[in-house]
Scaffold this motif. Structure first.
Motif, short mmCIF file in Angstrom:
data_model
loop_
_atom_site.label_atom_id
_atom_site.label_comp_id
_atom_site.label_asym_id
_atom_site.label_seq_id
_atom_site.Cartn_x
_atom_site.Cartn_y
_atom_site.Cartn_z
N PHE A 133 78.67 50.97 34.49
CA PHE A 133 78.10 49.93 33.65
C PHE A 133 77.72 48.69 34.46
CE2 PHE A 133 81.19 52.20 30.92
CZ PHE A 133 80.28 52.83 30.12
N GLY A 134 76.59 48.12 34.14
CA GLY A 134 76.18 46.90 34.80
C GLY A 134 76.22 45.68 33.91
N PHE A 135 76.24 45.90 32.59
CA PHE A 135 76.23 44.80 31.64
C PHE A 135 77.08 45.17 30.42
CE2 PHE A 135 72.31 45.00 33.98
CZ PHE A 135 72.16 43.70 34.45
N VAL A 136 77.63 44.17 29.76
CA VAL A 136 78.45 44.45 28.59
C VAL A 136 78.15 43.43 27.50
CG1 VAL A 136 80.36 43.12 29.57
CG2 VAL A 136 80.82 44.71 27.71
N GLY A 137 78.11 43.88 26.27
CA GLY A 137 77.90 42.99 25.14
C GLY A 137 78.89 43.32 24.03
N PHE A 138 79.47 42.29 23.44
CA PHE A 138 80.31 42.46 22.25
C PHE A 138 79.70 41.64 21.13
CE2 PHE A 138 83.44 43.20 25.67
CZ PHE A 138 83.82 44.49 25.31
N GLY A 139 79.83 42.13 19.91
CA GLY A 139 79.21 41.44 18.80
C GLY A 139 79.85 41.78 17.48
N ALA A 140 79.11 41.57 16.40
CA ALA A 140 79.63 41.77 15.06
C ALA A 140 78.50 42.14 14.11
CB ALA A 140 80.32 40.50 14.56
N GLU A 141 78.86 42.86 13.06
CA GLU A 141 77.95 43.17 11.97
C GLU A 141 78.62 42.77 10.66
OE1 GLU A 141 77.11 47.30 12.13
OE2 GLU A 141 75.83 47.15 13.90
N TYR A 149 80.17 47.05 20.25
CA TYR A 149 80.03 46.98 21.70
C TYR A 149 78.74 47.66 22.14
CZ TYR A 149 81.37 51.91 22.28
OH TYR A 149 81.41 53.28 22.23
N LEU A 150 78.23 47.16 23.26
CA LEU A 150 77.06 47.74 23.92
C LEU A 150 77.34 47.73 25.42
CD1 LEU A 150 74.02 46.07 22.15
CD2 LEU A 150 74.29 48.51 22.49
N PHE A 151 77.27 48.88 26.05
CA PHE A 151 77.37 48.95 27.50
C PHE A 151 76.02 49.42 28.03
CE2 PHE A 151 81.92 49.33 26.50
CZ PHE A 151 82.41 48.34 27.34
N TYR A 152 75.53 48.70 29.02
CA TYR A 152 74.27 49.05 29.66
C TYR A 152 74.54 49.47 31.10
CZ TYR A 152 72.27 46.23 25.85
OH TYR A 152 71.93 45.70 24.63
N ASP A 153 73.73 50.40 31.60
CA ASP A 153 73.83 50.70 33.02
C ASP A 153 73.06 49.62 33.79
OD1 ASP A 153 71.10 51.32 33.00
OD2 ASP A 153 71.46 53.48 32.90
N ARG A 154 73.01 49.77 35.09
CA ARG A 154 72.40 48.72 35.92
C ARG A 154 70.88 48.64 35.77
NH1 ARG A 154 76.97 50.44 38.43
NH2 ARG A 154 78.35 48.82 39.21
N ASN A 155 70.31 49.59 35.08
CA ASN A 155 68.87 49.56 34.80
C ASN A 155 68.56 49.10 33.38
OD1 ASN A 155 68.13 50.64 37.39
ND2 ASN A 155 68.80 52.65 36.67
N TRP A 156 69.59 48.56 32.71
CA TRP A 156 69.47 48.08 31.34
C TRP A 156 69.21 49.20 30.33
CZ3 TRP A 156 70.85 43.59 29.25
CH2 TRP A 156 71.02 42.49 30.07
N ALA A 157 69.55 50.41 30.67
CA ALA A 157 69.50 51.49 29.68
C ALA A 157 70.85 51.53 28.96
CB ALA A 157 69.25 52.83 30.38
N VAL A 158 70.85 51.76 27.64
CA VAL A 158 72.09 51.78 26.88
C VAL A 158 72.93 52.99 27.29
CG1 VAL A 158 73.11 51.98 24.58
CG2 VAL A 158 71.06 50.59 24.92
N ALA A 159 74.14 52.73 27.77
CA ALA A 159 75.04 53.79 28.21
C ALA A 159 76.12 54.08 27.18
CB ALA A 159 75.69 53.40 29.54
N GLY A 160 76.38 53.16 26.29
CA GLY A 160 77.39 53.37 25.25
C GLY A 160 77.23 52.34 24.16
N LYS A 161 77.38 52.78 22.91
CA LYS A 161 77.17 51.88 21.78
C LYS A 161 78.07 52.32 20.62
CE LYS A 161 73.54 50.16 18.68
NZ LYS A 161 72.10 50.26 18.32
#
Length: 198
Positions: A133-141, A149-161
């Motif tokens: 993972f290169g980026f991480v986001g946490f949020g709410a609905e 949660y959103l994990f992105y790889d280093r190319n900004w492709a979604v790796a986990g959601k």
């Protein structure tokens, strides 16, 4: 007579200790350091992994944010979590505080604090240590009591959601205080029985 007075004195001392321990018990729930466990659930595949972080209630700074998701381990550097988060939410003093609000009370933070009605995500684009993972986001609905949660790889492709739940872990100190209180009450009962029998 003197023996009975000595027993009463011992009784008072143990009673005082028990009251002191009992008085300290509520403080264990107000400790500055609180450990949290994270549970990740992929939106399509179900349970995806676990993680943890530490929250300081005095400084309101997160540290030790780590995860193991679908076999990939990662973390965010503490220096990054302590950094002021200027770009999104003025109510959160640090990246860590923003993440803490999303992880522990997502709906309340989303609606009451931010006044939003749909969803929100706070990104942490720097200082993520991971093999994938290169980026991480946490949020709410608004429709979910769990954070997102959103994990992105280093190319900004979604790796986990998906969704993430944070649960506080009881502190060992709290368990020690509880055990001490039980021991004090037990000793108090023994002395009372002996004093009553004299």
């Amino acid at each position: 007579m003197r023996d009975r007075q000595n027993k009463k004195g011992g009784f008072r001392r143990v009673l005082g200790c028990a009251m002191l321990i009992a008085g300290l018990m509520p403080l264990s729930g107000e400790a500055a350091i609180v450990n949290y466990q994270l549970s990740f659930t992929d939106q399509n595949a179900g349970p995806a992994g676990t993680g943890s972080f530490v929250w300081n209630t005095d400084t309101e700074i997160m540290s030790g944010l780590t995860w193991n998701l679908s076999g990939h381990a990662g973390s965010v550097l503490d220096t990054a979590l302590a950094r002021t988060y200027h770009s999104y939410d003025p109510l959160a003093g640090t990246y860590g505080e923003l993440f803490y609000r999303y992880l522990t009370a997502p709906q309340a933070y989303l609606i009451a604090q931010l006044g939003l009605t749909s969803s929100s995500t706070g990104l942490m684009p720097y200082d993520v240590s991971s093999d994938y993972f290169g980026f991480v986001g946490f949020g709410a609905e608004r429709t979910s009591s769990a954070g997102t949660y959103l994990f992105y790889d280093r190319n900004w492709a979604v790796a986990g959601k998906g969704f993430v739940v944070a649960s506080a872990v009881p502190l060992p100190a709290a368990e020690w205080l509880f055990g001490g209180a039980v021991a004090g009450v037990t000793a108090l009962g023994r002395i009372r029985r002996r004093a009553g029998g004299a």
